[in-house]
Design a protein around this motif. Sequence first.
Motif, PDB file in Angstrom:
ATOM      1  N   GLU A 500       0.885  -1.700  -0.179  1.00 49.34           N
ATOM      2  CA  GLU A 500      -0.133   0.209   0.264  1.00 49.34           C
ATOM      3  C   GLU A 500       0.732   1.324   0.036  1.00 49.34           C
ATOM      4  O   GLU A 500       2.386   1.016   0.293  1.00 49.34           O
ATOM      5  CB  GLU A 500      -0.887  -0.118   0.652  1.00 49.34           C
ATOM      6  CG  GLU A 500      -2.397  -1.343   1.350  1.00 49.34           C
ATOM      7  CD  GLU A 500      -2.483  -1.722   2.401  1.00 49.34           C
ATOM      8  OE1 GLU A 500      -3.800  -1.272   2.163  1.00 49.34           O
ATOM      9  OE2 GLU A 500      -2.416  -0.947   3.362  1.00 49.34           O
ATOM     10  N   SER A 501      -0.140   2.559   0.000  1.00 50.28           N
ATOM     11  CA  SER A 501       1.108   3.558  -0.683  1.00 50.28           C
ATOM     12  C   SER A 501       1.107   4.549   1.181  1.00 50.28           C
ATOM     13  O   SER A 501      -0.277   5.155   0.781  1.00 50.28           O
ATOM     14  CB  SER A 501       0.045   4.538  -1.884  1.00 50.28           C
ATOM     15  OG  SER A 501       1.425   5.703  -1.651  1.00 50.28           O
ATOM     16  N   VAL A 502       2.124   4.718   1.433  1.00 56.75           N
ATOM     17  CA  VAL A 502       2.199   5.368   2.418  1.00 56.75           C
ATOM     18  C   VAL A 502       1.992   6.904   2.848  1.00 56.75           C
ATOM     19  O   VAL A 502       1.296   7.380   3.152  1.00 56.75           O
ATOM     20  CB  VAL A 502       4.005   5.587   2.986  1.00 56.75           C
ATOM     21  CG1 VAL A 502       3.666   6.814   4.280  1.00 56.75           C
ATOM     22  CG2 VAL A 502       3.964   3.852   3.832  1.00 56.75           C
ATOM     23  N   GLU A 503       2.002   7.313   1.232  1.00 56.56           N
ATOM     24  CA  GLU A 503       2.074   8.762   0.530  1.00 56.56           C
ATOM     25  C   GLU A 503       0.840   9.060   0.760  1.00 56.56           C
ATOM     26  O   GLU A 503       0.055   9.790   1.191  1.00 56.56           O
ATOM     27  CB  GLU A 503       2.609   9.129  -0.382  1.00 56.56           C
ATOM     28  CG  GLU A 503       2.335  10.553  -1.126  1.00 56.56           C
ATOM     29  CD  GLU A 503       2.283  10.580  -2.811  1.00 56.56           C
ATOM     30  OE1 GLU A 503       2.771  11.938  -3.066  1.00 56.56           O
ATOM     31  OE2 GLU A 503       3.354  10.010  -3.370  1.00 56.56           O
ATOM     32  N   ARG A 504      -0.534   7.565  -0.271  1.00 58.84           N
ATOM     33  CA  ARG A 504      -1.691   8.634   0.274  1.00 58.84           C
ATOM     34  C   ARG A 504      -2.119   8.518   1.920  1.00 58.84           C
ATOM     35  O   ARG A 504      -3.067   8.656   2.027  1.00 58.84           O
ATOM     36  CB  ARG A 504      -2.323   7.218  -0.487  1.00 58.84           C
ATOM     37  CG  ARG A 504      -3.991   6.883  -0.354  1.00 58.84           C
ATOM     38  CD  ARG A 504      -4.870   5.904  -2.039  1.00 58.84           C
ATOM     39  NE  ARG A 504      -5.899   6.548  -2.092  1.00 58.84           N
ATOM     40  CZ  ARG A 504      -6.765   5.701  -1.095  1.00 58.84           C
ATOM     41  NH1 ARG A 504      -6.129   4.799  -0.147  1.00 58.84           N
ATOM     42  NH2 ARG A 504      -8.471   5.833  -1.671  1.00 58.84           N
ATOM     43  N   ALA A 505      -1.531   7.367   2.275  1.00 61.28           N
ATOM     44  CA  ALA A 505      -2.381   7.277   3.561  1.00 61.28           C
ATOM     45  C   ALA A 505      -2.549   8.261   4.479  1.00 61.28           C
ATOM     46  O   ALA A 505      -3.272   9.088   5.495  1.00 61.28           O
ATOM     47  CB  ALA A 505      -1.716   6.141   4.369  1.00 61.28           C
ATOM     48  N   VAL A 506      -1.114   9.384   4.514  1.00 61.65           N
ATOM     49  CA  VAL A 506      -1.001  10.514   5.287  1.00 61.65           C
ATOM     50  C   VAL A 506      -1.893  11.646   4.312  1.00 61.65           C
ATOM     51  O   VAL A 506      -2.589  12.135   5.018  1.00 61.65           O
ATOM     52  CB  VAL A 506       0.562  10.012   5.216  1.00 61.65           C
ATOM     53  CG1 VAL A 506       1.259  12.094   5.703  1.00 61.65           C
ATOM     54  CG2 VAL A 506       1.607   9.416   6.091  1.00 61.65           C
ATOM     55  N   SER A 507      -1.793  11.250   2.884  1.00 64.30           N
ATOM     56  CA  SER A 507      -2.627  12.730   2.312  1.00 64.30           C
ATOM     57  C   SER A 507      -4.038  12.705   2.684  1.00 64.30           C
ATOM     58  O   SER A 507      -4.594  13.693   2.552  1.00 64.30           O
ATOM     59  CB  SER A 507      -1.964  12.581   1.248  1.00 64.30           C
ATOM     60  OG  SER A 507      -2.871  11.368   0.757  1.00 64.30           O
ATOM     61  N   LEU A 508      -4.548  11.008   2.893  1.00 65.69           N
ATOM     62  CA  LEU A 508      -6.013  11.312   3.246  1.00 65.69           C
ATOM     63  C   LEU A 508      -6.112  11.568   4.540  1.00 65.69           C
ATOM     64  O   LEU A 508      -6.984  12.549   5.205  1.00 65.69           O
ATOM     65  CB  LEU A 508      -6.357  10.049   2.807  1.00 65.69           C
ATOM     66  CG  LEU A 508      -6.482   9.489   1.458  1.00 65.69           C
ATOM     67  CD1 LEU A 508      -7.221   7.073   1.706  1.00 65.69           C
ATOM     68  CD2 LEU A 508      -7.891  10.078   0.626  1.00 65.69           C
ATOM     69  N   VAL A 509      -4.901  11.770   5.580  1.00 67.40           N
ATOM     70  CA  VAL A 509      -5.740  11.848   7.027  1.00 67.40           C
ATOM     71  C   VAL A 509      -5.558  13.242   7.126  1.00 67.40           C
ATOM     72  O   VAL A 509      -5.633  14.033   7.353  1.00 67.40           O
ATOM     73  CB  VAL A 509      -4.361  11.553   8.188  1.00 67.40           C
ATOM     74  CG1 VAL A 509      -4.544  11.411   9.565  1.00 67.40           C
ATOM     75  CG2 VAL A 509      -5.589   9.614   8.099  1.00 67.40           C
ATOM     76  N   ALA A 510      -4.083  14.024   6.480  1.00 67.49           N
ATOM     77  CA  ALA A 510      -3.992  15.362   6.331  1.00 67.49           C
ATOM     78  C   ALA A 510      -5.183  16.092   5.193  1.00 67.49           C
ATOM     79  O   ALA A 510      -4.912  17.186   6.207  1.00 67.49           O
ATOM     80  CB  ALA A 510      -2.716  15.093   6.349  1.00 67.49           C
ATOM     81  N   ALA A 511      -5.804  15.801   5.068  1.00 70.83           N
ATOM     82  CA  ALA A 511      -6.904  16.154   3.398  1.00 70.83           C
ATOM     83  C   ALA A 511      -7.244  17.143   5.190  1.00 70.83           C
ATOM     84  O   ALA A 511      -8.317  17.454   4.783  1.00 70.83           O
ATOM     85  CB  ALA A 511      -7.243  15.611   2.747  1.00 70.83           C
ATOM     86  N   ARG A 512      -8.419  15.529   5.679  1.00 72.57           N
ATOM     87  CA  ARG A 512      -9.131  16.089   6.344  1.00 72.57           C
ATOM     88  C   ARG A 512      -9.203  16.861   8.186  1.00 72.57           C
ATOM     89  O   ARG A 512      -9.956  17.047   7.940  1.00 72.57           O
ATOM     90  CB  ARG A 512      -9.484  14.173   7.283  1.00 72.57           C
ATOM     91  CG  ARG A 512     -10.389  13.304   5.749  1.00 72.57           C
ATOM     92  CD  ARG A 512     -10.909  12.265   6.474  1.00 72.57           C
ATOM     93  NE  ARG A 512      -9.679  11.422   6.982  1.00 72.57           N
ATOM     94  CZ  ARG A 512      -9.454  10.450   6.570  1.00 72.57           C
ATOM     95  NH1 ARG A 512      -9.496   9.889   5.826  1.00 72.57           N
ATOM     96  NH2 ARG A 512      -8.680   9.651   8.047  1.00 72.57           N
ATOM     97  N   LEU A 513      -8.030  16.918   7.785  1.00 69.85           N
ATOM     98  CA  LEU A 513      -7.203  18.000   9.279  1.00 69.85           C
ATOM     99  C   LEU A 513      -7.217  18.868   8.536  1.00 69.85           C
ATOM    100  O   LEU A 513      -6.631  20.100   9.374  1.00 69.85           O
ATOM    101  CB  LEU A 513      -5.939  17.174  10.429  1.00 69.85           C
ATOM    102  CG  LEU A 513      -6.131  15.827  10.199  1.00 69.85           C
ATOM    103  CD1 LEU A 513      -4.923  15.169  10.061  1.00 69.85           C
ATOM    104  CD2 LEU A 513      -7.491  15.858  11.003  1.00 69.85           C
ATOM    105  N   THR A 514      -7.728  19.804   7.035  1.00 72.24           N
ATOM    106  CA  THR A 514      -7.283  21.259   6.906  1.00 72.24           C
ATOM    107  C   THR A 514      -8.933  21.797   7.827  1.00 72.24           C
ATOM    108  O   THR A 514     -10.036  21.643   8.064  1.00 72.24           O
ATOM    109  CB  THR A 514      -7.448  21.507   5.673  1.00 72.24           C
ATOM    110  OG1 THR A 514      -8.656  20.431   5.064  1.00 72.24           O
ATOM    111  CG2 THR A 514      -6.471  20.509   5.507  1.00 72.24           C
ATOM    112  N   ASP A 515      -8.410  23.495   7.906  1.00 75.63           N
ATOM    113  CA  ASP A 515      -9.410  24.054   7.974  1.00 75.63           C
ATOM    114  C   ASP A 515     -10.339  23.629   9.661  1.00 75.63           C
ATOM    115  O   ASP A 515     -11.625  23.758   9.249  1.00 75.63           O
ATOM    116  CB  ASP A 515     -10.824  24.617   7.437  1.00 75.63           C
ATOM    117  CG  ASP A 515      -9.492  25.059   5.633  1.00 75.63           C
ATOM    118  OD1 ASP A 515      -8.704  25.818   6.537  1.00 75.63           O
ATOM    119  OD2 ASP A 515     -10.218  25.273   5.418  1.00 75.63           O
TER     120      ASP A 515
END
Length: 822
Positions: A500-515
């Motif tokens: 699995e993609s580490v980049e995708r896992a982190v980016s999905l969480v980071a995107a949800r934590l904006t604003d």
Amino acid sequence: MQSRTIQSTRGAHAVASAAFAVGYVAIGCVAMLLTAVTATGAGAQGMVIPRGGPCLRPGDCARGCAAPPCDGSYVPAVVRTSSQVRAVLADRVLRYDVTETFINRGPRLAEADYLFPLPSGAAFQDLQLSINGELVSGEALNAQDARGVYEEIVRRLRDPALVEWMGTGMLRARIFPIAPGEVKTVVVRFQTVAQREGDALRVDYAGAGAPDPREVGTLVPPVTVRRGGGSGGGSDGGTDRTPDSFFTLTYRAADGFGAPYSPTHSLATERDGDRRSVRIDGAAHDITILLPVTHSSAAAVTMLPYATGEGPGFALITVAPPVVHVTPTPRDLTFVLDVSGSMSGTKLEQARAAGRQMLATLTPRDRFRMIDFSSDVRKFHDDFETATPEHVRAAQEYLGQLEADGSTNIEAALRAALDVPANDRGSASGEARLPLTLFITDGEPTVGERSASALVSEAVAALGRTRLFTFGLGADVNSALLEQLALRGHGTAQFVRPDESVERAVSLVAARLTDPVVTGVTIDAGSVRLTRILPELPADLFAGQDLVLLARYQGSGPTQLHFTGRTANGPVSWTSTVTFPERERANPFVARLWATQQIGYLEAERHRVGPTPELDAELASLGERYGIPTELTSYLVREPLMAANGQPMPVTPTPFRRDMSAQTLTGGRMANAPSPMFDQSQQAFAQAKAAAGQRASVTLSAADSVSRVAAGVLGPGVASDAGAAGGVANGDVRHAGDRTFVWRDSVWTDTRYTAAAGLRILRVQAYSDAYFALAQLVPDLHAAFAIGDRVLVVGRSIVIAVTPAGATRLSGPDVAAVRAGW
């Protein structure tokens, strides 16, 4: 174009059902079952009923009947090949356009009736039906008249599928002769008023779905259709793909709607100017979508209850941000990255990319810092840096220079991440910011403190208001440690397999934590007591996202939900009036969603402390009641291939368990026998990944997907062997309304049934007068009866058993017992 009135008879029958579609046709008096076609989550779209005499199964002919013996001849079959539903919302009116295609797979001419169930209680306007572009007149039957049609179909075909629709109306029209290989396209258009549910409009569509043709037998060639992407994608039975989208809801954003949420399906939203289109991804029996009607200054609150009247009820509460843009709370983001020797190569490259994704979410009001660790700890800067373009570019260069080497000092990394920088100590400005930490590692602690429980205790003491999100890369991590760090830090734990993609896992969480709009949200329900709230509060509300809470409740009646939280401008609160009913059977998915998340939290606790009688008893009870895989018992949630009578096709039973040996947080061992499919670290990793998925499930499609993955932890062969044979094994599960049934000893058995309870059992024969009398007396039985013709259903103080040896008529005492005991 002229309208035609189509005559229709009740003696022509076939059926497309909640779990399968069965095509029948009769030539003279000779009839036979042609094929069984499963449908992914289809409840009852339109149904094509080929015309002719009664269609009898080969077994019926062998027992002696009016029709001549079945001779095995090849006969026509009309099957559905696609189904698309488009709904447009305007001024609270929903305009539906249902387009379905059917094909005659046989060598002879066929005629058919088209039936479309009309949901009860709906106010239909502008009802139209066209076949191959030609407008035709259909016959609309009310629920009472339609009941007779449904009942006769079930009696003649000895097929229970349509029992579920007794009590609903029906649109019926004739499809004129279909030549061999010819395709007929049927379009149904109607309007209905969208119902209000709290601060949201509720859109329900029963039985939306597209066929998933996995046919049995050799007489009929397989139907080739397209199967689409989304969470329900993938290929079954060697077929191609079904339509990419089988349900689409379109509306205007200018009408004041917030982001849509579905408790049954995952949603994909497309934007085209002011137009929004919501596409369904995944499969479930029915579709429910909540569209928040947002307020200018307060959040939009919706509550969906489910209560049987026995014990605490269940509640799903959604909170949507205000429509007026509130100044987001500034964030202090800490990115912690393991650069020990085991991170070399692809993992480090993906972790660097993940760090760049995190940096891309920063706004000028945010601050950030970067920490990398191996045997020692290093920092991009000692203090938080404001997210200026210059600082972000410098951080990207810092990421690019990281190299993997050394051991894994998790203790020092946690201390550095949770330590308050010197410039912020004693400052009140931190109270107005949201601290978030993303922690990535691929191994066990090998330097410094190695005790997982000690590391968690130390982290909890230093957390303060920090939200901690952990990412475990591969099976070498201490999964129990990362799980507890995230849970105690009001964050989430993600476990990423090597493929699995580490980049995708982190980016999905980071995107949800904006604003972040409102942080530290809590809730009080006044006179109604909310318990076992999931996720545990306080929680945070982010722009463009709903906060979804699941809870049990005690008490009933109208009350006010009182929310409190904090914004960038200070404390905030709002109230919403809702009613918690004493009994409510309309939202059974709420109970299963709560149970799925609760199992995920219970399993995390089991990973921390090891098995205990109390934990194991609750896990087993929830798993068995709702058919959800746990670490103690496992059920394979799959829509099986079915025969005409609703029974699974024969297959050698393959009992299985998800018992695994795994390390606990305190260093102990799970008591279960080890699985030969995994070593200890792989088992612990797989368990933690499955539990994390269960805790994150806010839709039925996600919950079912997680269940399939959890069952798959057993290794290859269990699901594929049963599926290839077209059947199911002991322990397989079907959901019907608010009930869960397990295939046990050739009977679909309600998981609430316990022989030791000593309840009275009323046995009735399928398709008899007694059977239909019960269906009319207790509408709650409709969904259960539709599963098959051998079913055992539990009421409050009576059990209904559908069995070949059952009674054909109900006596007066039988009726009284059912009324008193159900």
